[in-house]
Design an enzyme around this catalytic site. Structure first.
Site, PDB file in Angstrom:
ATOM      1  N   LYS A  46      -4.429  -2.328  -7.974  1.00 37.86           N
ATOM      2  CA  LYS A  46      -4.277  -3.684  -8.141  1.00 37.86           C
ATOM      3  C   LYS A  46      -4.819  -4.572  -9.297  1.00 37.86           C
ATOM      4  O   LYS A  46      -4.413  -5.645  -9.659  1.00 37.86           O
ATOM      5  CB  LYS A  46      -4.900  -4.271  -6.846  1.00 37.86           C
ATOM      6  CG  LYS A  46      -4.013  -3.926  -5.671  1.00 37.86           C
ATOM      7  CD  LYS A  46      -4.456  -4.682  -4.359  1.00 37.86           C
ATOM      8  CE  LYS A  46      -3.438  -4.598  -3.167  1.00 37.86           C
ATOM      9  NZ  LYS A  46      -3.484  -2.908  -2.751  1.00 37.86           N
TER      10      LYS A  46
HETATM   11  C1  LIG Z   1      -2.483  -2.206  -2.138  1.00 34.84           C
HETATM   12  C2  LIG Z   1      -2.751  -0.817  -2.239  1.00 34.84           C
HETATM   13  C3  LIG Z   1      -1.740  -0.106  -1.556  1.00 34.84           C
HETATM   14  C4  LIG Z   1      -0.343  -0.616  -1.186  1.00 34.84           C
HETATM   15  O1  LIG Z   1       0.379  -1.198  -2.308  1.00 34.84           O
HETATM   16  P1  LIG Z   1       1.536  -2.211  -1.765  1.00 34.84           P
HETATM   17  O2  LIG Z   1       2.122  -2.807  -3.225  1.00 34.84           O
HETATM   18  O3  LIG Z   1       1.035  -3.435  -0.973  1.00 34.84           O
HETATM   19  O4  LIG Z   1       2.704  -1.256  -1.224  1.00 34.84           O
HETATM   20  C5  LIG Z   1      -1.653   1.326  -1.765  1.00 34.84           C
HETATM   21  N1  LIG Z   1      -2.745   1.880  -1.946  1.00 34.84           N
HETATM   22  C6  LIG Z   1      -3.969   1.079  -2.480  1.00 34.84           C
HETATM   23  C7  LIG Z   1      -5.308   1.804  -2.730  1.00 34.84           C
HETATM   24  C8  LIG Z   1      -3.858  -0.356  -2.427  1.00 34.84           C
HETATM   25  O5  LIG Z   1      -5.067  -1.049  -2.727  1.00 34.84           O
END
Ligand SMILES: *Cc1c(COP(=O)(O)O)cnc(C)c1O
Length: 467
Positions: A113
């Site tokens: 993220k």
């Molecule tokens: C947010 C997140 C996801 C999921 O991603 P999306 O974009 O919501 O599908 C998967 N793995 C981790 C570690 C995350 O922080």
């Protein structure tokens, strides 16, 4: 580029106009009126670019109302070796010929993220400065999103962050990551309750439109369009890293929750990147896998708590963007489908022609369980000496099930193992590696506010601190 709503009820807007907002004014999601298509020559020119130049080439096509020189400066300031511990920003690790891990977790919070959120922080700062405005970001987190938002907004002059988390419910690492921040524009509020209580408070405050307007309350949730845009870039980066020519095809396996990450892959494919398959990997919360297998989208009343907690979702907030494309970009159809979803119901496309288009879009899916995660973490460590986290393990497990001879498979690493040490220890009998500079994280002084699960208490705190 004009931005519309997936439900057709918003006048066209520019990138900057939708940057700070959440949902479109009619409750839909914002989406470009058409995806930019890259010519063969343009794609050829992108091969060999470093991350910053590539990011600028992709993002400028979406953020076309920001002057090019300004956007270039924002991108250059965001994607540095200093912030991402690596000048490749998203380095590819090859496990064996044709099998790769795309490292997306080298940012400050060790999860993918950061790649989007760090850009968002700098875009916010730029636009707020230009408009002489301020924003107070209010959010609820069970771990990853909140910390990525806080690290992206650290020290930003016109931004304050009020982040609610359930007291004592996050891992010691996640807690320390957030609560050790001492910057005066970051407020951690530890609520005596569970994550749902935090989310309910955020909803209640945001639904008080007068309070929201008066105190300039905003959000940085996963439906933010700029975040999706920033994520498109690393599909290009990975594609060029694992191929020798633009005639080749590549498949991507994506650990998915709110569908933001894989939605970015879908957009990269629509722009002309030669992607073969987009493999949606879920954990036990399999609402997306069920849709891609059966055509039925059935948001669940309950979310299961799993060892890949950042994928614990029962309703995928970005999914509406893909369905808009799937149904031929007809907002009337999307509106009708989401009337059912918003009313607590479900929909089923299996008997419609739309369902057959899922293959044309390259989508396929699979599910992974706790036992699968343990086994995959163990296998990858024993075979290649590489430690992967629980979410990445879901992606690798499902990706391998869909691997095809002659087509490179890239599995997206969405977090570092260090964030989920408990499960790593369960799988390997040893602790996860972590970047040296975070060795003392849990020992750093913490700064946070403990509060009852009360909308009024949170409002009072915001009023007292939002300036
Ligand atoms: C947010 C997140 C996801 C999921 O991603 P999306 O974009 O919501 O599908 C998967 N793995 C981790 C570690 C995350 O922080």
């Amino acid at each position: 580029m004009k931005y519309l709503s997936t439900r057709g009820g918003m006048p066209p807007k520019t990138f900057t106009e939708i940057l700070l907002g959440g949902l479109a004014t009619d409750g839909g999601l914002t989406i470009p009126d058409a995806y930019p298509k890259l010519s063969k020559d343009e794609l050829a020119a992108m091969r060999g670019m470093n991350y910053r130049d590539l990011a600028f080439e992709v993002i400028r096509r979406f953020a076309d109302d920001i002057p090019a020189a300004d956007l270039k400066a924002i991108v250059d300031k965001t994607y540095t070796a200093e912030i991402f511990r690596n000048d490749e920003i998203t380095p590819v690790k090859t496990l064996e010929p044709g099998l790769h891990i795309l490292g997306l977790s080298n940012g400050p919070t060790l999860a993918f993220k950061d790649v989007a959120m760090q850009l968002l922080g700098n875009l916010f700062e730029y636009v707020l400065e230009k408009e002489d405005a301020e924003i107070n970001i209010l959010g609820a987190t069970s771990g990853d999103t909140g910390s990525a938002a806080e690290y992206a907004m650290l020290g930003k002059k016109r931004v304050k962050v009020f982040m609610l988390s359930p007291l004592g419910k996050m891992s010691p690492f996640q807690t320390a990551q957030m609560f050790s921040l001492q910057e005066p524009n970051i407020f951690n509020i530890a609520v005596k309750g569970v994550f749902d209580d935090c989310q309910d408070i955020v909803k209640a405050v945001s639904n008080d439109l007068e309070f929201k307007a008066k105190h300039k309350i905003g959000a940085v949730n996963s439906i933010n369009w700029a975040r999706v845009t920033a994520q498109v870039v690393y599909y290009f980066k990975a594609y060029f890293a694992v191929t020798g020519s633009n005639e080749e095809k590549v498949s991507f396996s994506v650990p998915s929750g709110n569908f933001g990450n894989v939605c970015a892959g879908h957009i990269a494919k629509q722009m002309g990147l030669p992607i073969h398959k987009l493999i949606v990997a879920t954990n036990e919360n399999d609402v997306l896998d069920e849709f891609f297998r059966t055509g039925a989208y059935r948001p669940r009343p309950e979310t299961q708590h799993t060892s890949s907690p950042s994928m614990d979702i029962s309703k995928a907030s970005n999914f509406e963007r893909f369905v808009y494309d799937l149904v031929g970009r007809d907002p009337a159809v999307v509106k009708e489908l989401w009337q059912k979803v918003d009313g607590g119901g479900s929909f089923d496309l299996s008997a419609t022609p739309h369902f057959t288009h899922i293959q044309d879009f390259g989508f396929t899916s699979g599910e992974s369980s706790h036992a699968d995660r343990l086994e995959t973490i163990r296998n990858i460590y024993q075979k290649y000496g590489v430690m992967i986290d629980t979410h990445t393990a879901d992606g690798v497990k499902v990706g391998l099930e869909h691997r095809e001879a002659g087509i490179p498979l890239v599995c997206l690493e969405t977090a570092l193992a260090a964030k989920f040490d408990e499960t790593i220890h369960e799988a390997l009998g040893r602790h996860a590696e972590r970047p040296a500079e975070l060795a003392d994280l849990e020992k750093r002084p913490q700064r946070y506010e403990v509060m009852d699960s009360s909308v009024e208490a949170v409002k009072r705190f915001i009023v007292a601190h939002c300036g």
